[in-house]
Enzyme design. Structure first.
Site, PDB file in Angstrom:
ATOM      1  N   ARG A   9       0.839  -1.204   0.000  1.00 18.37           N
ATOM      2  CA  ARG A   9       0.000   0.000   0.000  1.00 18.37           C
ATOM      3  C   ARG A   9       0.877   1.257   0.000  1.00 18.37           C
ATOM      4  NH1 ARG A   9      -2.364   1.301   4.387  1.00 18.37           N
ATOM      5  NH2 ARG A   9      -2.978  -0.807   4.999  1.00 18.37           N
TER       6      ARG A   9
ATOM      7  N   TYR B  73     -13.653  20.682 -13.624  1.00 18.88           N
ATOM      8  CA  TYR B  73     -14.101  19.301 -13.812  1.00 18.88           C
ATOM      9  C   TYR B  73     -15.240  19.005 -12.829  1.00 18.88           C
ATOM     10  CZ  TYR B  73     -14.254  14.279 -13.788  1.00 18.88           C
ATOM     11  OH  TYR B  73     -14.694  12.990 -13.850  1.00 18.88           O
TER      12      TYR B  73
ATOM     13  N   ASP C 124      -4.713  21.331 -12.093  1.00 17.71           N
ATOM     14  CA  ASP C 124      -5.108  20.128 -12.831  1.00 17.71           C
ATOM     15  C   ASP C 124      -4.652  20.283 -14.286  1.00 17.71           C
ATOM     16  OD1 ASP C 124      -6.445  18.112 -14.254  1.00 17.71           O
ATOM     17  OD2 ASP C 124      -8.179  18.155 -12.915  1.00 17.71           O
TER      18      ASP C 124
ATOM     19  N   LYS D 108      -6.850   9.985 -19.070  1.00 19.55           N
ATOM     20  CA  LYS D 108      -7.124  10.689 -20.318  1.00 19.55           C
ATOM     21  C   LYS D 108      -5.915  10.593 -21.257  1.00 19.55           C
ATOM     22  CE  LYS D 108     -10.814  11.532 -17.944  1.00 19.55           C
ATOM     23  NZ  LYS D 108     -10.996  12.724 -17.154  1.00 19.55           N
TER      24      LYS D 108
HETATM   25  C1  LIG Z   1     -11.483  13.028 -15.907  1.00 18.56           C
HETATM   26  C2  LIG Z   1     -10.940  14.198 -15.174  1.00 18.56           C
HETATM   27  C3  LIG Z   1     -10.722  14.134 -13.784  1.00 18.56           C
HETATM   28  C4  LIG Z   1     -11.071  12.899 -12.976  1.00 18.56           C
HETATM   29  O1  LIG Z   1     -10.238  11.833 -13.295  1.00 18.56           O
HETATM   30  P1  LIG Z   1     -10.653  10.271 -13.139  1.00 18.56           P
HETATM   31  O2  LIG Z   1      -9.432   9.579 -13.576  1.00 18.56           O
HETATM   32  O3  LIG Z   1     -11.852  10.056 -13.999  1.00 18.56           O
HETATM   33  O4  LIG Z   1     -10.977  10.059 -11.691  1.00 18.56           O
HETATM   34  C5  LIG Z   1     -10.176  15.237 -13.180  1.00 18.56           C
HETATM   35  N1  LIG Z   1      -9.881  16.363 -13.866  1.00 18.56           N
HETATM   36  C6  LIG Z   1     -10.103  16.461 -15.188  1.00 18.56           C
HETATM   37  C7  LIG Z   1      -9.754  17.726 -15.898  1.00 18.56           C
HETATM   38  C8  LIG Z   1     -10.636  15.385 -15.884  1.00 18.56           C
HETATM   39  O5  LIG Z   1     -10.853  15.498 -17.193  1.00 18.56           O
END
Ligand SMILES: *Cc1c(COP(=O)(O)O)cnc(C)c1O
Length: 372
Positions: A48, A101, A176, A201
């Site tokens: 972990r 998001y 982000d 993504k």
């Molecule tokens: C998809 C996304 C998230 C969340 O990510 P997950 O991997 O789906 O938990 C956060 N920020 C942005 C900009 C995203 O496109």
């Protein structure tokens, strides 16, 4: 792990980092290490806390974001964002863009409803109001380009403003970087403390895995330590197979992005002239585009349903082009237009993408006109 000459550029790093030491007969890829524990006496006690497959991925991510050794992989992008929000003390204040998001919107609303923290929402393009809203705040969350409105924040100006106004009392700043990826921009260079990714993504790039990451600024080992502790104690850890898939995806990040960005530019130029399109939102780089179409929500839904090549699905950054009307999600804020369709341009042939999008736009608008 292999170490590269210091000057290696991003397109080289994505290919060459995170590999085993070169030795005659050695494998060129790290294995997927399926183990829950380690023989006593070594650096890692229990899985972990760390895993060799995560470490290979973290080596690449840290180098790409200019935070070498500072990356931590998480179970998902939301797992990573929750860890960052977990830095806020009880009752503390988080400043966040009004459009961000929608999982972040949901998380902050949930925590605000229980009294765990307070939220201030800001226009991320208005630097002065962002800085002013940070009075007494513990965390500033930024996302630029913002999802799905494609707003841009002048981050260096925000950081200057925070330093001037609050000095050492400024909030922790987290960014982000999912939309732009580290090949598009490296926010740690602007002085932010933490970069967050949904590696689900572009980094993974094939719509087959969920994973997240946090990368701390090289001078913020304290924050990396706290985020690591959060990951361990909350169990927000990725599986080794998921880490391996993301590492495998990253190997082609630069070629995927180059292709998708070039196609996005072509599509944006044509969409701006399209009779069914009212407005195109494109930050000028990357492969994410939002459009507003004639005929409102119904027409936008019809457009999404009428595509045969573009995948009508949420998410982004995969090799396959995707589209969706964002307001179909209950969590999406109501200042996002009802007729806004977010496009994630993939790596297919751009003429095929255009032909499909064009016929879907014509179909959707015709259907909404017929319904009047
Ligand atoms: C998809 C996304 C998230 C969340 O990510 P997950 O991997 O789906 O938990 C956060 N920020 C942005 C900009 C995203 O496109």
């Amino acid at each position: 792990m292999e170490h590269l000459p210091h000057a290696a550029r991003a397109a080289t790093q994505v290919v060459a980092l995170g590999r085993p030491e070169r030795a005659p007969g050695a494998a060129v890829n790290v294995p997927v290490t399926f183990t829950s524990t380690f023989v006593a006496g070594g650096p890692t006690i229990y899985a972990r806390t760390s895993n060799p497959t995560w470490e290979a991925l973290e080596e690449v991510l840290g180098a790409l974001e200019e935070g070498p050794g500072m990356a931590l992989a998480f179970a998902s992008g939301m797992g990573a964002l929750a860890a960052v929000v977990g830095l806020v003390p009880a009752g503390g204040t988080v400043v966040a863009p009004r459009h961000v998001y929608n999982g972040v919107t949901g998380l902050l609303d949930e925590l605000a409803a229980t009294g765990a923290l307070r939220v201030r929402r800001v226009d991320p393009e208005d630097v002065e109001s962002v800085v002013a809203a940070c009075e007494g705040a513990s965390l500033l969350l930024l996302e630029s380009p913002s999802n799905p409105m494609m707003e841009l924040t002048d981050v260096p100006a925000v950081m200057r403003g925070l330093r001037t106004r609050y000095g050492a009392e400024r909030p922790v700043v987290a960014f982000d970087n999912t939309f732009a990826t580290p090949l598009g921009q490296q926010p740690l260079r602007w002085g932010v403390d933490l970069v967050v990714h949904s590696a689900t993504k572009y980094l993974a790039g094939h719509s087959d895995v969920l994973l997240g990451a946090v990368v701390a600024h090289p001078e913020r080992a304290d924050l990396r330590e706290r985020v690591h502790t959060y990951r361990t104690l909350h169990g927000a850890i990725p599986g080794p197979m998921e880490a391996w898939l993301v590492l495998r995806g990253i190997r082609t990040l630069h070629v995927r992005l180059e292709r998708a960005s070039a196609s996005a530019e072509v599509l944006v130029a044509r969409l701006e002239e399209h009779p069914a399109v009212q407005h195109v939102r494109y930050p000028g780089f990357g492969a994410m585009v939002s459009i507003e179409v004639d005929g409102g929500a119904d027409a936008a839904d019809a457009v999404c349903d009428a595509t045969r090549l573009w995948m009508h699905s949420t998410s982004l950054g995969g090799v396959e082009s995707q589209l969706e009307r964002r307001r179909r999600h209950v969590l999406e804020v109501d200042t996002v237009p009802e007729n806004l369709i977010r496009l994630s341009v993939g790596v297919e042939d751009v003429e095929d993408l255009w032909a499909d999008l064009d016929q879907a736009l014509r179909h959707g608008v015709r259907r909404s006109l017929d319904g009047r």
